[in-house]
Scaffold this active site. Structure first.
Site, short mmCIF file in Angstrom:
data_model
loop_
_atom_site.label_atom_id
_atom_site.label_comp_id
_atom_site.label_asym_id
_atom_site.label_seq_id
_atom_site.Cartn_x
_atom_site.Cartn_y
_atom_site.Cartn_z
N GLU A 145 -3.98 4.70 -8.54
CA GLU A 145 -4.95 5.55 -7.90
C GLU A 145 -4.87 6.86 -8.66
OE1 GLU A 145 -5.52 7.04 -3.58
OE2 GLU A 145 -5.05 4.89 -3.52
N ASP A 203 0.05 6.40 -6.84
CA ASP A 203 -0.92 7.44 -6.56
C ASP A 203 -0.60 8.63 -7.47
OD1 ASP A 203 -2.91 8.70 -5.18
OD2 ASP A 203 -2.03 8.38 -3.20
N GLU A 215 1.32 0.09 -5.56
CA GLU A 215 0.35 1.16 -5.74
C GLU A 215 1.03 2.42 -6.25
OE1 GLU A 215 -2.06 1.65 -2.25
OE2 GLU A 215 -2.62 3.64 -2.98
N HIS A 263 0.86 -1.19 0.00
CA HIS A 263 0.00 0.00 0.00
C HIS A 263 0.89 1.23 0.00
CE1 HIS A 263 -2.28 3.13 2.36
NE2 HIS A 263 -3.12 2.87 1.39
N ASN A 264 0.46 2.29 -0.70
CA ASN A 264 1.26 3.53 -0.77
C ASN A 264 2.73 3.20 -1.00
OD1 ASN A 264 -0.97 5.05 -0.34
ND2 ASN A 264 -0.45 5.67 1.74
N HIS A 302 1.60 11.39 -2.06
CA HIS A 302 0.38 11.24 -1.27
C HIS A 302 -0.34 12.58 -1.31
CE1 HIS A 302 -2.01 8.70 1.18
NE2 HIS A 302 -1.98 9.49 2.23
#
Ligand SMILES: *[C@@H]1O[C@H](CO)[C@@H](O)[C@H](O)[C@H]1NC(C)=O
Ligand SMILES: *[C@@H]1O[C@H](CO)[C@@H](O)[C@H](O)[C@H]1NC(C)=O
Length: 758
Positions: free
Chosen positions: A383, A336, A334, A304-305, A349
């Site tokens: 994302e 983003d 991931e 994640h992230n 982020h």
């Protein structure tokens, strides 16, 4: 006999690279575009320690052992070196990457030849370390300690120094006994020990009574194990069954130093301390599972992230984080994405102070590292917060940079009834993102007119900035609400999404009736946990057909993790964790994916692959082939546990805790009492018992802690593995540090028995 490490002729290093490193070089150590300082580096006489100091300054210097180095990267393969690429060409630059979470060392040489000498030289030494057997490792470890303690570098140590060194090594022993052993080892009666004598001293010190006792139980004459005696030990003690006879011969061939044809205590202990004698079944460690089932039938190592190295508010975004995750076998990373100011999409982020990196650099890094640890497919979880224009640029970068690696068409040109297998997708990168319409439309162009209706019907109208929506209330008959505003998706990017189309989840009933195998949903940890509890069987069934991705709560701004076991219990495949955060949750993830060659895919148990399964983690006893087991672990002893508290004179008070993770009924913890002041060779002799209702889903975590009656215990080491990978019998558990790197020769010795519950 001289110990191996001094014998530099055994080092497969060409004289030239070795010579350059021993003579020393001035290299620039680079921390940033503006921080570049000259340091003098050289390889010490032990052939394993690299020493460096500022060229001009006084006494200060640093050292590290090659055993700490994981790899050498050549050229501009770090962000720091990329940032100075214009000033220093690639053939001068290299990066030393350390095990665990210790930062890299970015270096620049004066000439390409000098850079090569260090790159090749250190690589050869790393290779040597990697191919050392347990005995050589132990010798190296003792040798490293000796070097550290021998301050005046005269290669000798008197009794006082030896005593001090033992303290450093976590050994607290009776002074008379120590002096007695010291005198025995000091054959030349010089009052000091040279390195070989010290190694000998250390060996007497580390003789293992508990191993000797087991040996005695099976040896007729107390001196050796004859072939049949060893076979009997393997049969009875190690539960090796039919293969015992063949194994007995193999073990004598591999571990017995003498030519006697029988096993001596030395060979016996060597076998028990080897990987083969460890708790992990060797055949489960290698790639051994059927890889030809649909993706939905596997647990998939997921992060994640991924771009974050630290916390989620101020932390650094870094390409390094992708490298670390992919090299650990992670198969779902991931990304983003946000609009960048100069037309280039960026990764960070959103709405926080985390630093930014370019999308195209992320993709280049993924390309470079995707298949280093595993050949099986990598899923890029996008994302996407970008406008249509930069989405199209993303699509261009993906196609251009990844080329053939990027999956751009469905296999066989067919609308799939089930997901393809890891085997079929070997070497491919898949995109997980939103998509206009379904796969049917890509294949039958005449259907494109109905795209928008299809999208409404599937409820695929997540707003681009809400991939992680807050948990919403869920009822099975939640009707799909028509959306007014349409998400703006770039056709080019949408076309690259095939088997992992993000859609909103509208209940299990809706999915059963209308869900497509290539549609997947994301669930927050709290929503997944609730569904697992309230509708476990539905969730398990859903996960036989479709992928689900679980992500940590948005409140975890410190990048902490949730317990992934609850999600694995209902068959969720992509259980995304913050890889940068060490601790229990990552231990579980590392533990689960340690099997099957560390390839990042683990086949779920069969009762989680059948679409009509009635399995519920809440009611394991209702399974047709329910067969509970008793796991009994006799914790016998510990070996050379590291010191956690560096304070002079402090010795650990160790205890062992066994933790069981699995279906709710199986969750349990039991611990031994603590042993005062002995981290060196504590003996517990305590048995811990567990009942497992669903052994197929169970992970076992062994934790060693330093008991502290006033405050929390300190962590010393741990090892986690799937129950199905445990070998019964007398086994060593080789401990790992907090961040998952080995800490040889620390281990615990156990006697494991597994039986059916009757
Ligand atoms: C541990 O158990 C073994 C055999 O069961 C016994 O011989 C030994 O004395 C015990 N050691 C301690 C320290 O209790
Ligand atoms: C090891 O476990 C087996 C099976 O439970 C038991 O028979 C044996 O006595 C144990 N060994 C020791 C030293 O206690």
């Amino acid at each position: 006999s001289r110990i191996l490490l001094q014998d530099t002729s055994a080092v497969p290093t060409s004289p030239w690279t070795h010579f350059v490193m021993m003579a020393g070089s001035t290299l620039r150590k680079v921390k940033s575009r503006s921080w570049k300082k000259q340091r003098h580096f050289r390889l010490l006489e032990d052939g394993m320690t690299i020493w460096y100091k500022s060229r001009w300054a006084g006494k200060g210097h640093s050292t590290f052992s090659v055993t700490e180095v994981e790899a050498v990267r050549e050229g501009h393969q770090s962000e720091v070196l990329l940032s100075i690429a214009e000033e220093f060409p690639a053939d001068l630059c290299f990066t030393l990457v350390f095990h665990g979470r210790q930062g890299n060392l970015d270096l620049v040489a004066d000439s390409p030849e000098e850079a090569q000498a260090w790159i090749q030289g250190v690589r050869k030494l790393i290779h040597k370390v990697q191919t050392m057997d347990e005995k050589e490792r132990l010798d190296q470890w003792v040798w490293d300690w000796f070097q550290k303690a021998d301050k005046n570098k005269d290669g000798k140590m008197n009794f006082k120094e030896v005593r001090k060194l033992l303290k450093m090594m976590n050994v607290d022993m009776n002074e008379d006994h120590a002096l007695h052993l010291f005198t025995m080892a000091d054959k030349s009666e010089s009052g000091s020990l040279e390195i070989e004598q010290f190694v000998h001293f250390y060996k007497i010190l580390t003789q293992r009574d508990e191993v000797w006792k087991v040996f005695q139980d099976y040896s007729g004459d107390g001196e050796k194990l004859m072939l049949e005696e060893l076979e009997n030990f393997l049969m009875m003690g190690q539960q090796e069954g039919e293969r015992s006879a063949q194994l007995a011969q193999e073990l004598i061939d591999s571990y017995e130093p003498s030519e006697s044809g029988a096993m001596s205590l030395d060979g016996f202990q060597k076998y028990l301390c080897s990987q083969e004698g460890s708790i992990f079944k060797p055949e489960q460690r290698d790639l051994h599972q059927d890889m030809s089932q649909p993706l939905s039938h596997y647990f998939i190592s997921s992060s994640h992230n991924t771009y974050l190295l630290e916390d989620q508010l101020r932390g650094q975004s870094s390409l390094e984080a992708y490298i670390q995750a992919l090299k650990r076998g992670c198969r779902c990373v991931e990304v983003d994405c946000w609009d960048g100011s100069d037309g280039e999409p960026i990764v960070y982020h959103g709405h926080t102070l985390t630093s930014k990196i370019l999308f195209k650099d992320v993709i280049s890094t993924v390309k470079e590292y995707a298949f280093k640890a595993s050949d099986f497919p990598v899923i890029l979880s996008l994302e996407n917060h970008c406008g249509v224009e930069q989405q199209t640029i993303m699509a261009e970068h993906l196609s251009q940079i990844l080329g053939d690696m990027l999956l751009t068409t469905v296999l066989d040109g067919q609308v799939p009834q089930q997901l393809p297998s890891p085997q079929e997708l070997k070497g491919k990168i898949l995109l997980k993102a939103k998509k206009i319409g379904g796969l049917e439309d890509c294949i039958d162009e005449t259907l494109t007119d109905e795209v928008s209706d299809e999208e409404e019907a599937n409820g695929d109208a997540e707003s681009p900035s809400a991939e992680d929506p807050p948990a919403e209330s869920l009822t099975e008959n939640d009707k799909v609400k028509p959306r007014k505003s349409k998400s703006k998706l770039s056709k080019e990017l949408s076309d690259l999404v095939l088997y992992c189309k993000s859609v909103h989840f509208h209940g299990f009933e809706q999915a059963r009736l209308h869900g497509k195998c290539y549609e997947m949903s994301s669930f927050s940890e709290s929503k997944a946990k609730r569904l697992a509890k309230e509708a476990g069987t539905d969730f398990v069934q859903y996960n036989t057909r479709q992928l689900s991705r679980i992500y940590p709560s948005g409140l975890r701004t410190d990048s902490s993790n949730y317990n992934p076991q609850d999600m694995w219990n209902v068959g969720c495949q992509i259980v995304a964790l913050n890889f940068q955060t060490a601790g229990l949750e990552m231990d579980l993830s590392d533990g689960l994916f340690r099997q099957n060659g560390g390839c990042g895919y683990v086949l779920k148990p069969d009762f989680m692959r059948d679409g009509n399964t009635q399995f519920s983690p809440e009611k394991p006893e209702e399974r047709p082939d329910y067969k509970p087991l008793r796991l009994s672990i006799q914790v016998i002893s510990g070996q050379q546990l590291p010191k956690v508290n560096q304070k002079e004179g402090s010795i650990v008070d160790p205890l062992v805790r066994v933790e069981i993770y699995g279906v709710p009924q199986d969750q349990a913890k039991e611990e031994t009492s603590h042993i005062n002041n002995n981290g060196f060779n504590p003996v517990w002799n305590e048995t811990l018992n567990f009942i497992l209702h669903t052994p197929e889903l169970t992970l076992v975590r062994f934790v060693v802690e330093d008991y502290d009656k006033a405050s929390r215990n300190d962590f010393i080491g741990q090892f986690t593995l799937p129950f199905t990978c445990i070998q019964a019998g007398y086994r060593h558990i080789h401990l790992l540090s907090k961040d998952g790197t080995p800490i040889p020769p620390s281990s615990i010795f156990v006697n494991i028995s597994i039986s059916e519950l009757t």
